[in-house]
Design an enzyme around this catalytic site. Sequence first.
Site, short mmCIF file in Angstrom:
data_model
loop_
_atom_site.label_atom_id
_atom_site.label_comp_id
_atom_site.label_asym_id
_atom_site.label_seq_id
_atom_site.Cartn_x
_atom_site.Cartn_y
_atom_site.Cartn_z
N VAL A 58 0.82 -1.21 0.00
CA VAL A 58 0.00 0.00 0.00
C VAL A 58 0.85 1.26 0.00
O VAL A 58 0.39 2.34 -0.42
CB VAL A 58 -0.98 0.00 1.20
CG1 VAL A 58 -0.24 0.22 2.52
CG2 VAL A 58 -2.08 1.04 1.01
N ASN A 84 -7.03 -1.05 5.88
CA ASN A 84 -6.70 -1.86 7.05
C ASN A 84 -5.21 -2.12 7.20
O ASN A 84 -4.71 -2.22 8.32
CB ASN A 84 -7.44 -3.20 6.96
CG ASN A 84 -6.86 -4.24 7.90
OD1 ASN A 84 -7.08 -4.20 9.11
ND2 ASN A 84 -6.07 -5.16 7.34
N SER A 149 -6.19 2.89 15.50
CA SER A 149 -5.70 2.16 16.67
C SER A 149 -5.94 3.00 17.90
O SER A 149 -6.00 4.23 17.83
CB SER A 149 -4.20 1.87 16.52
OG SER A 149 -3.65 1.41 17.73
N TYR A 162 4.65 4.48 15.24
CA TYR A 162 3.34 3.85 15.08
C TYR A 162 2.24 4.77 15.62
O TYR A 162 1.21 4.97 14.97
CB TYR A 162 3.32 2.51 15.80
CG TYR A 162 2.03 1.74 15.63
CD1 TYR A 162 1.80 1.00 14.48
CD2 TYR A 162 1.06 1.73 16.63
CE1 TYR A 162 0.62 0.29 14.32
CE2 TYR A 162 -0.11 1.01 16.48
CZ TYR A 162 -0.33 0.29 15.32
OH TYR A 162 -1.50 -0.40 15.17
N SER A 165 1.72 7.62 13.26
CA SER A 165 1.03 7.21 12.03
C SER A 165 -0.46 7.04 12.27
O SER A 165 -1.28 7.45 11.44
CB SER A 165 1.64 5.91 11.50
OG SER A 165 1.29 4.78 12.30
N LYS A 166 -0.84 6.47 13.40
CA LYS A 166 -2.26 6.24 13.66
C LYS A 166 -2.98 7.53 14.05
O LYS A 166 -4.17 7.70 13.74
CB LYS A 166 -2.41 5.17 14.74
CG LYS A 166 -2.00 3.78 14.28
CD LYS A 166 -2.78 3.32 13.05
CE LYS A 166 -2.46 1.89 12.66
NZ LYS A 166 -3.28 1.42 11.50
N ILE A 195 -5.75 -6.31 20.21
CA ILE A 195 -6.39 -7.37 19.45
C ILE A 195 -5.39 -8.52 19.26
O ILE A 195 -4.20 -8.28 18.99
CB ILE A 195 -6.86 -6.87 18.07
CG1 ILE A 195 -7.70 -5.58 18.21
CG2 ILE A 195 -7.65 -7.95 17.34
CD1 ILE A 195 -8.98 -5.74 18.99
#
Length: 258
Positions: A58, A84, A149, A162, A165-166, A195
């Site tokens: 992606v 996703n 997230s 991370y 980015s979220k 998760i």
Amino acid sequence: MTKVALITGGNRGIGLAISKAMLQQGYAVQILSRSELAPEVLTELQGLSEVGHTSGDVSDLTAHQRFIGDALDRWGRIDVLVNNAGVAPTSRDDILDATVESFDRVLGINLRGPYFLTQAVARQLIAQRGDGTTDTTDGIVGAIVNVASCSSTMVSFNRGEYCISKAGVSMATQLWAARLAPEGILVNEVRPGVIATEMTAGVKEKYDRQFAEGLAPMPRWGRPEDVAAAVVNLVIGSMRYSVGEVINVDGGMHIARL
């Protein structure tokens, strides 16, 4: 008329659960992933409904047009995009030690790629409005869901790239929701908590302990199917007057408690 969903990273973990859920709703699904679908996964998915696969990352913008083109060549339309695909840092380094290479990799896959894929799919959905292939009930021509997230708002010093980015994904949701609502495209966000996937398998003991200590009001790990159920409800027409919404799938972890 079969509706079509594009799902990035739809071959494993949360993405695979979303693919299955959309197929069970009667959608055809086109999956974008770096690796080929495992034979047993492909057989299972094909047993539910129609499924196609595009090989690509992606973060590679040239893969976007192949992804969209594969779906159009096979089914002639697109109705849903689920952004996703995502990665964690290869190494969980303190932000004092984090590298530029890791930052660029994580943001390229988690934020830059989905941002421009949304742009490309939105253009296609707008182009479809007048060709008779789209159900324009209530003026709605399509739906886009970003899988963000709990790290959009929660700090983790050892995976700062991370978190950033979220957080960017969450702002992108708001931007695209406001821009595309007048075009008849619903953009919303699902925000998972902890998760049980390959991404979290390496820190299972840590989160087992934190759940036992009260990390979330619901004292269990989330399942990929929990996230998939939220995605389905956002795209099948159950929430046609909602845009820019955040659906937390985290057992209540986001609730501030004393």
